[in-house]
Design a protein around this motif. Structure first.
Motif, PDB file in Angstrom:
ATOM      1  N   ASP A 165      -1.826  -2.352  -0.421  1.00  0.00           N
ATOM      2  CA  ASP A 165      -0.796  -3.652  -0.426  1.00  0.00           C
ATOM      3  C   ASP A 165      -0.622  -3.965   0.610  1.00  0.00           C
ATOM      4  O   ASP A 165      -0.711  -5.282   0.953  1.00  0.00           O
ATOM      5  N   LEU A 166      -0.232  -3.089   1.778  1.00  0.00           N
ATOM      6  CA  LEU A 166      -0.067  -3.757   3.154  1.00  0.00           C
ATOM      7  C   LEU A 166      -1.407  -4.188   3.783  1.00  0.00           C
ATOM      8  O   LEU A 166      -1.196  -5.245   4.451  1.00  0.00           O
ATOM      9  N   ALA A 167      -2.322  -3.342   3.627  1.00  0.00           N
ATOM     10  CA  ALA A 167      -3.786  -3.987   4.147  1.00  0.00           C
ATOM     11  C   ALA A 167      -4.131  -5.278   3.415  1.00  0.00           C
ATOM     12  O   ALA A 167      -4.556  -6.164   4.337  1.00  0.00           O
ATOM     13  N   ASP A 168      -3.945  -5.633   1.934  1.00  0.00           N
ATOM     14  CA  ASP A 168      -4.367  -6.582   1.461  1.00  0.00           C
ATOM     15  C   ASP A 168      -3.263  -7.984   2.086  1.00  0.00           C
ATOM     16  O   ASP A 168      -4.020  -8.961   2.357  1.00  0.00           O
ATOM     17  N   ALA A 169      -2.210  -7.568   2.409  1.00  0.00           N
ATOM     18  CA  ALA A 169      -1.331  -8.643   2.998  1.00  0.00           C
ATOM     19  C   ALA A 169      -1.649  -8.933   4.410  1.00  0.00           C
ATOM     20  O   ALA A 169      -1.537 -10.214   4.588  1.00  0.00           O
ATOM     21  N   VAL A 170      -2.067  -8.006   5.437  1.00  0.00           N
ATOM     22  CA  VAL A 170      -2.438  -8.339   6.500  1.00  0.00           C
ATOM     23  C   VAL A 170      -3.890  -9.304   6.218  1.00  0.00           C
ATOM     24  O   VAL A 170      -4.048 -10.103   7.056  1.00  0.00           O
ATOM     25  N   GLU A 171      -4.800  -8.829   5.579  1.00  0.00           N
ATOM     26  CA  GLU A 171      -5.948  -9.533   5.639  1.00  0.00           C
ATOM     27  C   GLU A 171      -5.775 -10.731   4.943  1.00  0.00           C
ATOM     28  O   GLU A 171      -6.382 -11.679   5.414  1.00  0.00           O
ATOM     29  N   SER A 172      -4.872 -11.069   4.193  1.00  0.00           N
ATOM     30  CA  SER A 172      -4.617 -12.468   3.752  1.00  0.00           C
ATOM     31  C   SER A 172      -4.085 -13.397   4.768  1.00  0.00           C
ATOM     32  O   SER A 172      -4.406 -14.715   4.907  1.00  0.00           O
ATOM     33  N   ILE A 173      -3.347 -12.903   6.007  1.00  0.00           N
ATOM     34  CA  ILE A 173      -2.868 -13.500   7.012  1.00  0.00           C
ATOM     35  C   ILE A 173      -3.947 -13.780   7.756  1.00  0.00           C
ATOM     36  O   ILE A 173      -4.463 -14.821   8.406  1.00  0.00           O
ATOM     37  N   ILE A 174      -5.274 -12.922   7.794  1.00  0.00           N
ATOM     38  CA  ILE A 174      -6.238 -13.232   8.850  1.00  0.00           C
ATOM     39  C   ILE A 174      -7.086 -14.179   8.204  1.00  0.00           C
ATOM     40  O   ILE A 174      -7.735 -15.346   8.825  1.00  0.00           O
TER      41      ILE A 174
END
Length: 207
Positions: free
Chosen positions: A194-203
Motif C-alpha cells: 500500500d505504501l509503494a502504491d501511494a508513492v507510485e500514485s504521487i510519481i
C-alpha cells in the motif's frame, strides 16, 4: 531536489519507516527466540516501538496544520504517513495475536515470514529514501517493483502455510488461531505494498 524547508517531511517519512524496521527487527528476535513465558514483556516492548511511530505521525500532523505550502499534496503526505503507521501497527498485531491466542510453541514456517517482513521494511526504507527526489530518481521504481514482488511472495507463503495447517491439524482451535496469525503476517506485506502504491500514485500524478 527538495528545498531545505521541505526536508522535514521526507526526513519524517524516513524516521517513521525506520521505526517500522525496528519493529520488524524486534519481531524477528521474538520469533527466533520464542519464549511463551515472556510474551507479555514482548507485547510491552513492541507497543513501546509502536508508540514511537505514533509520535512521528503526530509530528507530521502538527507540521501539516501550520504549513502554508508543502512539497507534495497534503493529502498525499497524510496518506504516506498513514501507510507507514499501518506497517508498524500491523507488526505489533502479530505479537498481540501470539499473546491473545496463547501460543506456547511456534510453527517454524513463521520464521521465513518474519524474515520477509524485514525485507519489506528494508525495501520501504529504500523507497522513502528516494522520495525527496522522486522526479529524477533512477532507483525509486526499482523499490516499488521490489515491494510488489515481496508482497506476492507473502501471498504465496500465506497460501502454503494455510494449506499445510489445514492438512496437519484437526483441532479447530489450532486452525483458527494460526489462520489469524498467518493472516497478520500477510497483512504487514500488504501494508508495505500500500505504501509503494501511494508513492507510485504521487510519481504518476506529478511527472
Amino acid at each position: 531536489m527538495a528545498k531545505a524547508k521541505d526536508s522535514f517531511y521526507f526526513q519524517n517519512f524516513l524516521e517513521s519507516i525506520r521505526v517500522s524496521k525496528m519493529a520488524a527487527d524486534k519481531l524477528q528476535d521474538i520469533i527466533k527466540n520464542y519464549n511463551h513465558s515472556v510474551i507479555e514483556e514482548d507485547v510491552a516492548a513492541i507497543h513501546e516501538i509502536e508508540h514511537m511511530g505514533d509520535s512521528k505521525k503526530h509530528e507530521m500532523t502538527r507540521e501539516i496544520v501550520k504549513a502554508f505550502i508543502t512539497p507534495i499534496d497534503r493529502d498525499d503526505i497524510v496518506k504516506i504517513s498513514n501507510c507507514i503507521d499501518n506497517v508498524t501497527d500491523s507488526i505489533e498485531d502479530i505479537i498481540i495475536n501470539l499473546y491473545t491466542w496463547n501460543i506456547k510453541e511456534l510453527r517454524q514456517d513463521v520464521v521465513p515470514f518474519a524474515e520477509l517482513i524485514s525485507s519489506c521494511c528494508d525495501a520501504a526504507e529504500g523507497l522513502l529514501g528516494e522520495l525527496h527526489d522522486y522526479k529524477k530518481s533512477k532507483k525509486i521504481m526499482d523499490h516499488i517493483i521490489e515491494l510488489n514482488r515481496l508482497e506476492e511472495k507473502g501471498d504465496d507463503l500465506y497460501i502454503q502455510d494455510i494449506r499445510k495447517l489445514s492438512i496437519e491439524n484437526a483441532d479447530p482451535y489450532t486452525v483458527m488461531a494460526w489462520r489469524e496469525i498467518y493472516r497478520s503476517f500477510e497483512t504487514v506485506c500488504d501494508c508495505c505494498e500500500d505504501l509503494a502504491d501511494a508513492v507510485e500514485s504521487i510519481i504518476i500524478a506529478n511527472t
